[in-house]
Design an enzyme around this catalytic site. Sequence first.
Site, PDB file in Angstrom:
ATOM      1  NE  ARG A  51       0.173   1.184   3.531  1.00 50.19           N
ATOM      2  CZ  ARG A  51       1.130   2.056   3.713  1.00 50.19           C
ATOM      3  NH1 ARG A  51       2.398   1.700   3.621  1.00 50.19           N
ATOM      4  NH2 ARG A  51       0.852   3.311   3.995  1.00 50.19           N
ATOM      5  N   GLY A  52       0.268   2.367  -0.231  1.00 48.05           N
ATOM      6  CA  GLY A  52       1.042   3.569  -0.488  1.00 48.05           C
ATOM      7  C   GLY A  52       1.106   3.774  -1.995  1.00 48.05           C
ATOM      8  CB  ALA A  53       0.315   6.698  -4.134  1.00 46.28           C
ATOM      9  NE  ARG A  88      -6.707   0.916  -2.089  1.00 43.34           N
ATOM     10  CZ  ARG A  88      -5.802   1.273  -1.164  1.00 43.34           C
ATOM     11  NH1 ARG A  88      -4.730   0.530  -0.968  1.00 43.34           N
ATOM     12  NH2 ARG A  88      -5.975   2.364  -0.443  1.00 43.34           N
ATOM     13  CD  GLN A 200      -3.421   2.993   6.784  1.00 47.21           C
ATOM     14  OE1 GLN A 200      -4.009   3.581   7.702  1.00 47.21           O
ATOM     15  NE2 GLN A 200      -3.927   2.905   5.567  1.00 47.21           N
ATOM     16  CG  ASP A 241      -2.862   7.880  -1.621  1.00 49.40           C
ATOM     17  OD1 ASP A 241      -2.657   6.691  -1.875  1.00 49.40           O
ATOM     18  OD2 ASP A 241      -2.710   8.371  -0.490  1.00 49.40           O
ATOM     19  CG  ASN A 251      -2.245  11.771   2.455  1.00 50.65           C
ATOM     20  OD1 ASN A 251      -1.651  10.902   1.812  1.00 50.65           O
ATOM     21  ND2 ASN A 251      -1.970  11.999   3.726  1.00 50.65           N
ATOM     22  CE  LYS A 252      -5.156   5.847   4.064  1.00 52.46           C
ATOM     23  NZ  LYS A 252      -5.932   4.822   3.327  1.00 52.46           N
TER      24      LYS A 252
END
Length: 359
Positions: A51-53, A88, A200, A241, A251-252
């Site tokens: 995970r993570g762009a 995603r 996270q 992201d 972003n998150k």
Amino acid sequence: MKIAGRPHTTIWPTPAGVEIIDQTRLPHRFETVEIADLEAAARAISHMQVRGAPLIGVMAAYGLAFGLSADPSDAGFAAAKTRLRATRPTAVNLRWALERVGARVAPLPARERFAAARAEAALIAQEDVALCEAIGEHGLALVREAATRKGGGRVNVLTHCNAGWLATVDWGTATAPIYKAHDAGIDVHVYVDETRPRNQGASLTAFELGEHGVPHTLVVDNAGGHLMQHGEIDLVLVGTDRTTASGDVCNKIGTYLKALAAFDNDVPFYVCAPSPSIDFSMSDGIAQIPIELRAEEEVTHICGLGDDGEIARVRLSPKGTKALNPAFDVTPARLVTGLVTERGVIAANARAIAATFRR
């Protein structure tokens, strides 16, 4: 970056495919998984083993290569892209990586596509390391400036989610300046947002900072504003992201609230944005960026390490309670102090972005 004193990356090639750190098992278990086919790559992305762009983009590139290994025809090529694109929806790196690999292999005869795709995926991974390290160098100047303002005192940085090396191939985006500062001997300390509902920050950012020896303190998501009001935060560093051509940042979930608190308390709020995360086709983040809605169970339940040493999943809410789980939010450009890119720290506006990354 390091785990147990040994240098690590998040993904590395094997004879059959690639091996990854299974991030769903961290921080309580360090386990790796080999990925060698399209479906395994798609599951690794959708189930957040990676995970993570930036890392999603790298995994998608390899996944497309694995799909072409099984079926290099035009139909197989199109099906593999469709499968990976659906995993995603928010992070633009995934689409960017698929388009880049696709452009490389589309003109080739079927027999040459797999090798070319795998080579392009490896190149994307190598470039990601270089991009993140460059972001670290440019962001290091911001940490130095904060240290100078404090007369050499401790610099407190607030992060949100995990934009660390676990979200990339190495270095990370928002953590790269922190690692650079720590390694340069600057007294830097990180307040780590827990980042509900997947935590996270608690499970990944705290893990990687601890393994590298960076001083840090875990805080609940709603503590950031309080800390800023009391002068405990010198700098906010977050990842992205997807960043629009006008400087809006996705972003998150919860990032927007941190930006509001930072704006109200005159705390610099920087977004570490490698160029593959910039979506030049979009200008209005709130109206245009698709926001991923994830499973209710991520909100109603939580996983952790029990006293018996086993990982357990427990319910938090009353049975039958419905939950809404948007995974991201959008921070308008007006709340962003600047974008830390591989080409320098720039303003979060269309003119600066276009001038820096003119095509």
